[in-house]
Design an enzyme around this catalytic site. Structure first.
Site, PDB file in Angstrom:
ATOM      1  N   GLY A  60       0.868  -1.176   0.000  1.00  0.00           N
ATOM      2  CA  GLY A  60       0.000   0.000   0.000  1.00  0.00           C
ATOM      3  C   GLY A  60       0.896   1.213   0.000  1.00  0.00           C
ATOM      4  CD  GLU A  61       2.525   5.600  -0.537  1.00  0.00           C
ATOM      5  OE1 GLU A  61       2.237   5.086  -1.634  1.00  0.00           O
ATOM      6  OE2 GLU A  61       3.672   5.983  -0.250  1.00  0.00           O
ATOM      7  CB  SER A  62       5.463   2.513   3.850  1.00  0.00           C
ATOM      8  OG  SER A  62       6.183   3.430   3.068  1.00  0.00           O
ATOM      9  CB  CYS A  92       5.120  -3.804  -1.406  1.00  0.00           C
ATOM     10  SG  CYS A  92       5.610  -2.546  -2.594  1.00  0.00           S
ATOM     11  NE  ARG A 122       8.287   5.133   0.763  1.00  0.00           N
ATOM     12  CZ  ARG A 122       7.585   6.253   0.568  1.00  0.00           C
ATOM     13  NH1 ARG A 122       8.084   7.411   0.923  1.00  0.00           N
ATOM     14  NH2 ARG A 122       6.401   6.206   0.023  1.00  0.00           N
ATOM     15  CB  ILE A 153       2.866  -2.069  -7.513  1.00  0.00           C
ATOM     16  CG1 ILE A 153       2.264  -3.248  -8.293  1.00  0.00           C
ATOM     17  CG2 ILE A 153       2.037  -0.791  -7.726  1.00  0.00           C
ATOM     18  CD1 ILE A 153       0.907  -3.703  -7.776  1.00  0.00           C
ATOM     19  NE  ARG A 154       2.680   3.682  -6.204  1.00  0.00           N
ATOM     20  CZ  ARG A 154       2.425   3.671  -4.904  1.00  0.00           C
ATOM     21  NH1 ARG A 154       3.208   4.316  -4.083  1.00  0.00           N
ATOM     22  NH2 ARG A 154       1.374   3.056  -4.445  1.00  0.00           N
ATOM     23  CG  HIS A 200       2.201  -6.371  -4.273  1.00  0.00           C
ATOM     24  ND1 HIS A 200       1.397  -5.884  -3.271  1.00  0.00           N
ATOM     25  CD2 HIS A 200       2.985  -5.337  -4.661  1.00  0.00           C
ATOM     26  CE1 HIS A 200       1.670  -4.606  -3.065  1.00  0.00           C
ATOM     27  NE2 HIS A 200       2.632  -4.256  -3.897  1.00  0.00           N
ATOM     28  CD  GLU A 202      -0.157  -8.887  -1.969  1.00  0.00           C
ATOM     29  OE1 GLU A 202       0.876  -9.577  -1.976  1.00  0.00           O
ATOM     30  OE2 GLU A 202      -0.141  -7.643  -2.021  1.00  0.00           O
TER      31      GLU A 202
HETATM   32  N1  GLN Z   1       5.852   2.938  -2.743  1.00  0.00           N
HETATM   33  C1  GLN Z   1       5.066   2.462  -1.654  1.00  0.00           C
HETATM   34  C2  GLN Z   1       5.621   2.964  -0.315  1.00  0.00           C
HETATM   35  O1  GLN Z   1       6.604   3.579  -0.287  1.00  0.00           O
HETATM   36  C3  GLN Z   1       4.996   0.946  -1.625  1.00  0.00           C
HETATM   37  C4  GLN Z   1       4.224   0.434  -2.795  1.00  0.00           C
HETATM   38  C5  GLN Z   1       3.502  -0.851  -2.548  1.00  0.00           C
HETATM   39  O2  GLN Z   1       3.301  -1.271  -1.421  1.00  0.00           O
HETATM   40  N2  GLN Z   1       3.040  -1.437  -3.620  1.00  0.00           N
HETATM   41  O3  GLN Z   1       5.040   2.716   0.691  1.00  0.00           O
END
Ligand code: GLN
Length: 226
Positions: A60-62, A92, A122, A153-154, A200, A202
């Site tokens: 997600g977004e840390s 991630c 990151r 993903i990112r 990921h 999942e």
């Molecule tokens: N770029 C996101 C972060 O810094 C991580 C991306 C992800 O969990 N798919 O949290």
């Protein structure tokens, strides 16, 4: 090895503050021989439930996840979970939260759960449009000759590890097949009761990383019982 007939089914918590937590639950629910149930962990009380065998920190977004965890008073209980040696897997953003040090963090900083003796970077492969699927060679999985589809993903990478403590499970070379085990960026590691993947599992139909985690949970439980 315990008799397989006696194997207790596991109850696995997934941190559900933000991100791809239901996807982990869906995959875990397919592993009916080993998984009894999954729980969305949003509160300290849910985390302290003694029937919880393991915890997954999703992607997600840390920064967002850390912020919500701080506000809801979950940060310290999460740190205590890791310090107590309980099984945990970060995917991630979850991997970033578990690392002891993160680079390219937002201005103003970002709090981490920590516990994993690595430094991460990151968004190491760029923005959302630079997302990719990389074929990973992961000798620790079952059927190791079958490459694992790593969905990035990112995604972060692991820049440095304390080699005496951390086992490297996989590396990736973007847009190319690895030519040797030493080639590419580190994207999956294990340190005792901590598993971390930059990608990921999942979001794929390949269950082998979730199975690896379940085996790890049982190993840690056997060790603490002994
Ligand atoms: N770029 C996101 C972060 O810094 C991580 C991306 C992800 O969990 N798919 O949290």
């Amino acid at each position: 090895m315990a008799d397989t007939n006696e194997k207790k089914k596991l109850r696995i918590g997934v941190l559900a503050l933000q991100g791809a937590f239901t996807e982990h639950q869906h995959l875990l629910h397919r592993l009916t021989e080993d998984v009894d149930s999954t729980v969305q962990v949003k509160t300290e009380a849910a985390l302290l439930d003694p029937t919880l065998d393991a915890l997954i920190l999703p992607g997600g977004e840390s920064t967002t996840m850390a912020l919500i965890a701080e506000r809801t008073g979950l940060m310290e209980p999460l740190r205590n979970w890791v310090k107590a040696g309980k099984p945990v897997w970060g995917t991630c953003a979850g991997m970033i939260l578990l690392s002891n040090e993160a680079h390219k963090i937002k201005i103003g900083g970002q709090s981490l759960i920590g516990g994993l003796d690595v430094t991460v970077k990151r968004n190491a492969f760029g923005a959302q449009v630079d997302s990719f699927v990389g074929d990973l060679s992961v000798p620790a999985l079952t059927e190791p000759e079958r490459l694992f589809p790593g969905v990035f993903i990112r995604a972060p990478i692991i820049e440095t590890v304390k080699p005496e403590k951390v086992q490297v499970l996989a590396r990736v070379v973007k847009n190319a097949a690895p030519t040797s085990a030493e080639d590419g960026d580190i994207v999956a590691v294990r340190q005792g009761h901590i598993l971390a993947t930059a990608f990921h599992p999942e979001l794929t139909s390949d269950e082998r990383f979730h199975r690896y985690f379940i085996d790890m949970v049982r190993e840690v439980q056997d060790q603490t019982k002994a």
